[in-house]
Design a protein around this motif. Sequence first.
Motif, PDB file in Angstrom:
ATOM      1  N   GLU A 293       0.827  -1.098  -0.168  1.00 40.83           N
ATOM      2  CA  GLU A 293      -0.162  -0.039  -0.027  1.00 40.83           C
ATOM      3  C   GLU A 293       0.782   1.438  -0.018  1.00 40.83           C
ATOM      4  O   GLU A 293       0.596   2.286  -0.830  1.00 40.83           O
ATOM      5  CB  GLU A 293      -0.964   0.021   1.023  1.00 40.83           C
ATOM      6  N   ARG A 294       2.039   1.180   0.747  1.00 37.87           N
ATOM      7  CA  ARG A 294       2.971   2.529   0.768  1.00 37.87           C
ATOM      8  C   ARG A 294       3.485   2.725  -0.607  1.00 37.87           C
ATOM      9  O   ARG A 294       3.640   3.826  -0.882  1.00 37.87           O
ATOM     10  CB  ARG A 294       3.878   2.282   1.941  1.00 37.87           C
ATOM     11  N   ARG A 297       0.920   3.967  -2.858  1.00 42.14           N
ATOM     12  CA  ARG A 297       0.610   5.540  -2.593  1.00 42.14           C
ATOM     13  C   ARG A 297       1.909   6.488  -3.122  1.00 42.14           C
ATOM     14  O   ARG A 297       1.500   7.647  -3.630  1.00 42.14           O
ATOM     15  CB  ARG A 297       0.283   6.084  -1.052  1.00 42.14           C
ATOM     16  N   ARG A 298       2.792   6.040  -2.865  1.00 47.10           N
ATOM     17  CA  ARG A 298       4.076   6.600  -3.474  1.00 47.10           C
ATOM     18  C   ARG A 298       4.080   6.927  -5.008  1.00 47.10           C
ATOM     19  O   ARG A 298       4.296   7.968  -5.410  1.00 47.10           O
ATOM     20  CB  ARG A 298       5.476   5.977  -2.949  1.00 47.10           C
TER      21      ARG A 298
END
Length: 299
Positions: A293-294, A297-298
Amino acid sequence: MKKTELLTEGKRRAPGLVLRGLCMGTADVIPGVSGGTIALITGIYDELVGTIASVDQRLVSALVRGRLIEVLHRVNAPFLVPLLCGVGLAIVSLAKFITWLLATHPQPVWGFFTGLILASALVVARQVAGWGPAQWGLTVLGAVVGYAITTLVPVETGTEGYKFALAGMVAICAMILPGISGSFLLVVMGKYQQVLTAVHEFDWAILALFGVGGGIGLLGFSRLLKHLLTRFRAGTMAFLVGLMLGSLRKVWPFRNALEEGRYECAWPQEFSGEVWLSLGLIAVGIVLVLALERLGRRR
């Protein structure tokens, strides 16, 4: 979109989409885990639902008239083709291995997927814009539905052709819904082993019937799902969070056997090596989803 643009777009996205498809196909083979959950945590869920829902009479007309470029554009070929290749490759190549792994080392495998689903529910919950009484109520409803489905007892069904088609319609709808496992519903309908055997033995008659049913169910259900995500996104996502949390009963690694094939979830009484491995894999699953997920998002 021109032919060269389609090819360029396809080459750019293909590796990542094939990998996502492999993960989705692997999940779809396992009773208790949904390929839709994998699509959600890897950031392609909305595009997947929208792509499936876009199949309509205009696509059929373009196909009949031989307008290949228009057909490829309408089915979002740079997205759908590599994704389906990954799904198909996983189902064909990993089905036997996954079933062996579940038969010989079920607890660690269920532990890993427990971590995946726990973190996935958190990821989806973050997509709900504003939690209110309605959203919480839908989450509770989803949890009740998800839990109730996991308590169903498998039934025995015959091998009539129409039953495979009906099973395909039901299972394929569940496979694109996070929290509901299409494979588990096949178990409930008494079709899981029969379909898996057909895959191993390349029984094209059964696979064709199952595929026709799945196609009909998918085209109809994807339109409803796309409408819900467009008009009622917060409520739909809240309901999906509940579905995933409720379905945890099916993948919880620690359980006590009861009569008639039933079981109850429990906490381990003795912490053996396999128990520690299962707990470790729960943590690995959580970290993996949050890292994905991180990264998404990046990007």
